[in-house]
Design a protein around this motif. Structure first.
Motif, PDB file in Angstrom:
ATOM      1  N   UNK A  23       0.834  -1.204   0.000  1.00 58.72           N
ATOM      2  CA  UNK A  23       0.000   0.000   0.000  1.00 58.72           C
ATOM      3  C   UNK A  23       0.871   1.258   0.000  1.00 58.72           C
ATOM      4  N   UNK A  24       1.956   1.213   0.778  1.00 59.72           N
ATOM      5  CA  UNK A  24       2.835   2.376   0.866  1.00 59.72           C
ATOM      6  C   UNK A  24       3.564   2.616  -0.456  1.00 59.72           C
ATOM      7  N   UNK A  25       4.022   1.554  -1.089  1.00 65.01           N
ATOM      8  CA  UNK A  25       4.667   1.700  -2.404  1.00 65.01           C
ATOM      9  C   UNK A  25       3.722   2.408  -3.371  1.00 65.01           C
ATOM     10  N   UNK A  26       2.475   1.982  -3.400  1.00 65.75           N
ATOM     11  CA  UNK A  26       1.494   2.591  -4.296  1.00 65.75           C
ATOM     12  C   UNK A  26       1.300   4.070  -4.004  1.00 65.75           C
ATOM     13  N   UNK A  27       1.188   4.424  -2.731  1.00 67.91           N
ATOM     14  CA  UNK A  27       0.978   5.826  -2.360  1.00 67.91           C
ATOM     15  C   UNK A  27       2.172   6.684  -2.742  1.00 67.91           C
ATOM     16  N   UNK A  28       3.384   6.176  -2.525  1.00 67.29           N
ATOM     17  CA  UNK A  28       4.581   6.942  -2.864  1.00 67.29           C
ATOM     18  C   UNK A  28       4.676   7.139  -4.369  1.00 67.29           C
ATOM     19  N   UNK A  29       4.456   6.074  -5.123  1.00 62.45           N
ATOM     20  CA  UNK A  29       4.533   6.164  -6.586  1.00 62.45           C
ATOM     21  C   UNK A  29       3.478   7.141  -7.122  1.00 62.45           C
ATOM     22  N   UNK A  30       2.275   7.069  -6.575  1.00 61.68           N
ATOM     23  CA  UNK A  30       1.214   7.988  -7.012  1.00 61.68           C
ATOM     24  C   UNK A  30       1.582   9.435  -6.704  1.00 61.68           C
ATOM     25  N   UNK A  31       2.125   9.687  -5.518  1.00 55.62           N
ATOM     26  CA  UNK A  31       2.503  11.052  -5.146  1.00 55.62           C
ATOM     27  C   UNK A  31       3.620  11.562  -6.036  1.00 55.62           C
ATOM     28  N   UNK A  32       4.599  10.718  -6.324  1.00 58.21           N
ATOM     29  CA  UNK A  32       5.693  11.142  -7.191  1.00 58.21           C
ATOM     30  C   UNK A  32       5.213  11.407  -8.612  1.00 58.21           C
ATOM     31  N   UNK A  33       4.235  10.630  -9.053  1.00 60.10           N
ATOM     32  CA  UNK A  33       3.693  10.854 -10.395  1.00 60.10           C
ATOM     33  C   UNK A  33       2.924  12.166 -10.485  1.00 60.10           C
ATOM     34  N   UNK A  34       2.225  12.523  -9.413  1.00 58.76           N
ATOM     35  CA  UNK A  34       1.377  13.720  -9.474  1.00 58.76           C
ATOM     36  C   UNK A  34       2.102  14.991  -9.055  1.00 58.76           C
ATOM     37  N   UNK A  35       3.087  14.873  -8.129  1.00 61.02           N
ATOM     38  CA  UNK A  35       3.739  16.087  -7.623  1.00 61.02           C
ATOM     39  C   UNK A  35       5.250  16.089  -7.777  1.00 61.02           C
ATOM     40  N   UNK A  36       5.814  15.019  -8.293  1.00 59.71           N
ATOM     41  CA  UNK A  36       7.249  14.974  -8.506  1.00 59.71           C
ATOM     42  C   UNK A  36       8.041  14.390  -7.353  1.00 59.71           C
ATOM     43  N   UNK A  37       7.499  14.451  -6.149  1.00 58.73           N
ATOM     44  CA  UNK A  37       8.176  13.897  -4.988  1.00 58.73           C
ATOM     45  C   UNK A  37       7.127  13.409  -3.997  1.00 58.73           C
TER      46      UNK A  37
END
Length: 261
Positions: A23-37
């Motif tokens: 779940x955490x991997x998904x959240x981090x990847x989504x955040x990086x995709x939408x905001x860069x970090x």
């Protein structure tokens, strides 16, 4: 404004750790995709370290751009750098030393042999300044809007180093405080306060084991945050309780969905 807690109950603590890591991997990847970090607040203890160990062994961990991840801590034991009881020491062993993080983006809380010596209040104030410096105009105050902030739940309902009835859990202005006389050793600690915790988009509370069952039941039954600090931990958009069957054993069945795994 508080968000109503959502519950996910897993069969055992190993499955809980693996699912939370995914779940955490998904959240981090989504955040990086939408905001860069992305920014994540780590927790210590057996459940927090279990999640990090599961993340270290997850094949999907390479989906994360580790160089664009900021790591913070919810609390820390005020001990010398490298002490095996420090949360950052345990996190490095479980995960951080095995992934290509940017050292400048790993925001460890000060140690007792650091620049502030044994002055835990000065160390807490310095961490508050570091958080404020990282907060941008898009944030809602003196801390970044963390993507995920994780907290282990103690048997006494404490989260981070916010213990029932002690001054730190009553703090409404400062984002980081020193803790003196914690009922759990070591007695001197640095902790985020509830206002800082509530700046997170998502707050995840981790509880596994029979010794956490009563705490989960109290915190989810409408208890006040001064008496049950876990009850006062919630995110801006989501508050997620991740439990194993043992920790959920004293909850009314109507409160949580059937285990999804």
């Amino acid at each position: 404004m508080s968000t109503a807690p959502q519950l996910v109950v897993h069969r055992d603590k190993e499955l809980m750790a693996q699912a939370a890591a995914a779940r955490l991997i998904t959240r981090i990847v989504d955040a990086q995709a939408s905001r860069g970090s992305a920014s994540v607040v780590l927790t210590g203890g057996r459940n927090g370290n279990g999640l990090l160990a599961a993340l270290a062994s997850a094949t999907a961990r390479d989906a994360i751009d580790w160089s664009r991840l900021d790591l913070w801590w919810g609390d820390e034991r005020f001990l010398p750098e490298g002490d095996p009881e420090r949360n950052v020491t345990q996190a490095r062993e479980a995960l951080l030393d095995s992934v290509p993080l940017d050292p400048k983006r790993v925001h460890a809380m000060p140690a007792s042999d650091g620049p502030y010596g044994t002055d835990v209040d000065a160390a807490a104030a310095a961490y508050a300044e570091e958080l404020a410096a990282a907060a941008g105009p898009e944030n809602h105050g003196p801390v970044p809007t963390f993507d995920v902030l994780m907290l282990g739940v103690g048997p006494d309902t404490h989260v981070a180093s916010l213990f029932p009835e002690l001054p730190a859990v009553r703090e409404t202005d400062r984002t980081v405080v020193g803790v003196h006389g914690a009922p759990k050793p070591p007695p001197t600690r640095v902790t985020l306060t509830l206002p800082a915790i509530r700046a997170a988009r998502e707050v995840w509370l981790l509880a596994a084991g029979e010794d956490k069952a009563r705490a989960a039941a109290i915190a989810l039954s409408g208890a006040g945050e001064i008496q049950a600090p876990a009850a006062g931990a919630y995110g801006r958009s989501r508050t997620l309780w991740l439990l194993d069957g043992a920790a959920a054993s004293q909850l009314p069945r109507s409160l949580y969905p059937p285990a999804s795994a």
